[in-house]
Design an enzyme around this catalytic site. Structure first.
Site, mmCIF file in Angstrom:
data_model
loop_
_atom_site.group_PDB
_atom_site.id
_atom_site.type_symbol
_atom_site.label_atom_id
_atom_site.label_comp_id
_atom_site.label_asym_id
_atom_site.label_seq_id
_atom_site.Cartn_x
_atom_site.Cartn_y
_atom_site.Cartn_z
ATOM 1 N N GLY A 119 -1.739 3.274 4.732
ATOM 2 C CA GLY A 119 -2.733 3.837 3.830
ATOM 3 C C GLY A 119 -2.236 4.934 2.935
ATOM 4 N N ASP A 146 -13.196 12.171 4.559
ATOM 5 C CA ASP A 146 -12.687 11.101 3.697
ATOM 6 C C ASP A 146 -13.529 9.849 3.915
ATOM 7 O OD1 ASP A 146 -10.748 8.840 2.864
ATOM 8 O OD2 ASP A 146 -9.609 10.629 2.337
ATOM 9 N N HIS A 150 -12.464 6.943 4.131
ATOM 10 C CA HIS A 150 -11.724 6.078 5.046
ATOM 11 C C HIS A 150 -11.561 6.775 6.395
ATOM 12 C CE1 HIS A 150 -10.482 4.888 0.941
ATOM 13 N NE2 HIS A 150 -10.431 3.663 1.434
ATOM 14 N N ASP A 155 0.823 -1.217 0.000
ATOM 15 C CA ASP A 155 0.000 0.000 0.000
ATOM 16 C C ASP A 155 0.852 1.260 0.000
ATOM 17 O OD1 ASP A 155 -2.399 -1.251 -0.104
ATOM 18 O OD2 ASP A 155 -2.971 -0.924 1.976
ATOM 19 N N ASP A 214 -13.088 10.624 -1.895
ATOM 20 C CA ASP A 214 -13.296 9.235 -2.300
ATOM 21 C C ASP A 214 -14.650 8.698 -1.861
ATOM 22 O OD1 ASP A 214 -12.529 9.383 0.322
ATOM 23 O OD2 ASP A 214 -10.891 7.948 0.182
ATOM 24 N N HIS A 248 -3.694 8.759 7.786
ATOM 25 C CA HIS A 248 -3.532 7.372 8.252
ATOM 26 C C HIS A 248 -2.196 7.102 8.940
ATOM 27 C CE1 HIS A 248 -7.239 6.091 6.478
ATOM 28 N NE2 HIS A 248 -6.844 6.295 5.230
#
Length: 666
Positions: free
Chosen positions: A172, A200, A202, A111, A289, A164
């Site tokens: 992330g 976000d 996430h 990632d 996102d 993150h």
């Protein structure tokens, strides 16, 4: 609201080195592509120009000392070491050591792969957000300005938002947590309180983790539930630790949440949370996102849902923080169709400029081929995420066309689950006063509203009961069913702050409660017009849904007027109505009274004081697994079941009180 003067109070901060924060053509995070498309769109719309110094802010790298405010020295050293490519002639031992380093510090899972020069690149990203936040706070690190009027109120850092990253681990796509670094610097350099809002898709786990025990930072994250999405955290019950309990707010949304439900959730929570926390500055993360076209999430917003938080935060910043607002970028993996439009809207909102309805033709011609080149891979990724109905077209307007976004088949069920989540968040994080002053739309009218109208005919001009108390400090008047016009003419005592921290905001809460058709407001006030205490009776919140005739009672007395017997007399006066015998009344004491420390009492002694106060009016203490009590053992739950309440309703209430709540339902 556009105009030159307002634009000068908004700056955009960027450095070309941020374009190098790019993991390659096969990686979803491509900062180079999306930022270039963004800046091209801004310039073609004539709302930002690279050469205009009055619209920009210089960026610098964060220093080692500044990075260490949020990251361990060992982690920073590892990032520096991994920033240099491994020489081709490196020994097997050196390669093994490098491999262990990547695994230990989060760079080995694919990632967040190590990048050449990533320490310098990520340090600049961190420095950009630190400079931005320092500028709006008037700190030296924000730069010098010709006058205070030239200091920006709003700063947008699109190259930031790496929420993150942990203290000792990349995660992330995030190397250094620019948000945590900037907030930690403000805390070190000032007495400010910082509100962090994360939109976000996430969960903003890295920022939450950095300040999980700090009451000077409230983190609020609206995100897709972690049941299916990285990082798997962000449950409602992640509420903070120690003195930071109650300052980490998480709103996990159901997959395929659409605009309507998302905006309802936001409107139900943001204003009361900001009002109760009373921040000095807001920093918001606007990862886009959550859009339906994004290939990495399951949320289904259009640009309307993406734009709504921008407008809301702007208003909140001016209402509560004297305009101080920093916005950063974040996630967003539809690089050409979503990110440039979303962040252009954000900059237009911050700088109070108007965007055209249509995207510039020159911009479409330049960037549509770039999108078409990646369309096959993008559609495949969206289908993996369950978004097989996404249209393969390039937008021509800033706002999306409704016909491109068919209604989700589970819309009602998704919205209902989100409403239950909001109910739990409001129950856990908001005092009764806040919930009453900022009510959610009720699906049915409270019976109390009809009762009040019957008793007083016209609440604006109808009679209220008035009584005078003689106290050692002078006379105090008590009045029930106070209309808004009366509340407006009063002013709060300087120590009336138990629920909103500031007297003037407490006054605004009381006005909101007075305007509610199904709340009863009793005030204690002096002949000179100072409010020194209040009692409210209001319908129970959504947590208690399904139980009829259930009302919550809350009481406050200014610390300047305590130990005079006012609280007991005011509570007795508010509860004298015979009609209340048809109702169940309850009170949750202690959890929302953060002013008890000034009394010099222990938390348990204060609990005893509240219990004795309500017991004098027929309330009984009940053992319960109600969240505010089960999560705070020193708290207390008290209730009074009216003499005319039917047994079925009473049993339903007692079963809810004494049985474990189904948190999964919420």
């Amino acid at each position: 609201m556009s105009g030159t003067s307002s634009q000068h109070r908004a700056r955009l901060i960027f450095d070309p080195i941020e374009l190098r924060y790019d993991f390659g053509a096969q990686h979803p995070f491509q900062q180079d592509n999306r930022l270039k498309a963004l800046f091209d769109l801004l310039e073609l719309c004539n709302i930002w120009r690279t050469v205009d110094a009055q619209m920009s802010l210089p960026l610098r790298a964060a220093t080692m000392e500044e990075l260490q405010l949020a990251h361990s020295p060992e982690y920073i050293a590892a990032v520096q070491r991994l920033s240099s490519p491994l020489p081709a002639e490196a020994s097997a031992g050196e390669r093994e050591a490098r491999g262990q380093l990547t695994l230990r510090y989060g760079f080995g899972d694919g990632d967040t792969p190590a990048l050449p020069g990533m320490h310098e690149i990520a340090a600049h990203a961190a420095g950009g957000t630190l400079v931005a936040l320092s500028a709006v706070m008037g700190l030296a690190e924000g730069g010098k300005f010709a006058s205070e009027e030239q200091r920006p109120l709003h700063v947008f850092h699109p190259g930031g938002g790496f929420h993150h990253a942990w203290e000792e681990r990349a995660s992330g796509f995030c190397v250094y947590n620019d948000i945590a670094v900037a907030i930690a610097h403000v805390l070190q350099s000032s007495e400010a309180k910082v509100l962090y809002l994360d939109f976000d898709a996430h969960h903003g786990d890295g920022v939450q983790r950095a300040f999980y025990d700090d009451p000077r930072v409230m983190t609020v994250s609206l995100h897709e539930t972690g049941r299916y999405l990285f990082p798997g955290t962000g449950d409602v019950l992640e509420v903070g630790n120690g003195s930071g309990r109650g300052y980490s707010v998480n709103v996990p949304l159901e997959a395929f949440t659409e605009d309507g439900s998302y905006i309802d959730v936001m409107n139900s929570l943001l204003s009361p949370l900001v009002a109760s926390f009373a921040p000095d500055v807001i920093i918001s993360q606007h990862g886009c996102d959550a859009h339906a076209w994004d290939p990495l999430t399951h949320l289904s917003l259009t640009m309307r849902g993406i734009q709504a938080p921008m407008q809301a935060v702007h208003e909140l910043a001016h209402t509560y923080c004297q305009g101080r607002w920093v916005a950063v970028g974040g996630g967003g993996y539809d690089l050409f169709r979503v990110v440039p439009r979303a962040w252009s809207m954000l900059w237009a909102e911050m700088s109070e400029q108007r965007l055209p309805e249509a995207l510039p033709e020159a911009w479409i011609k330049r960037w549509q081929p770039a999108w078409e080149a990646t369309q096959k891979e993008e559609l495949a990724a969206q289908q993996v995420m369950g978004k097989s109905s996404v249209p393969s077209s390039f937008p021509t307007t800033f706002l999306d066309k409704i016909e491109d976004f068919p209604q989700q088949p589970r819309r009602w069920e998704i919205s209902r689950t989100n409403r239950h989540t909001v109910a739990l968040v409001r129950h856990l994080f908001m005092s009764s006063y806040m919930r009453q002053a900022f009510p959610v739309e009720r699906r049915r009218t409270s019976p109390l509203a009809d009762l009040f109208d019957l008793l007083h005919m016209n609440r604006e001009t109808g009679p209220s009961r008035i009584r005078m108390l003689d106290t050692k400090k002078g006379p105090v008047f008590l009045r029930d069913f106070c209309p808004p016009s009366f509340v407006e003419r009063l002013r709060p005592d300087s120590e009336l702050r138990a629920f909103a921290r500031l007297p003037e905001r407490e006054h605004q809460l009381l006005l909101g409660i007075a305007r509610s058709p199904d709340c009863a407001l009793t005030l204690g006030y002096t002949p000179s017009g100072e409010i020194i205490g209040e009692v409210t009776i209001a319908p129970a919140d959504e947590w208690w849904e399904g139980i009829e005739n259930l009302y919550e009672v809350a009481i406050e007395v200014s610390s300047n007027w305590r130990s005079l017997g006012i609280a007991s007399k005011m509570l007795a006066f508010a509860l004298e109505l015979d009609a209340l015998e048809d109702m169940i009344l309850f009170a949750v004491g202690l959890s929302w009274h953060w002013d008890f420390e000034g009394l010099g009492l222990s938390i348990y002694r204060y609990r005893e004081l509240i219990s004795r106060l309500f017991s004098s009016q027929g309330f009984k203490e009940y053992p319960t697994t109600e969240p505010n009590v089960s999560m705070e053992p020193a708290n207390v739950f008290l209730a009074r079941i009216g003499n005319r309440v039917d047994q079925r309703t009473a049993n339903q209430f007692l079963n809810r009180v004494l049985s474990a709540p189904n948190l999964a339902r919420l």
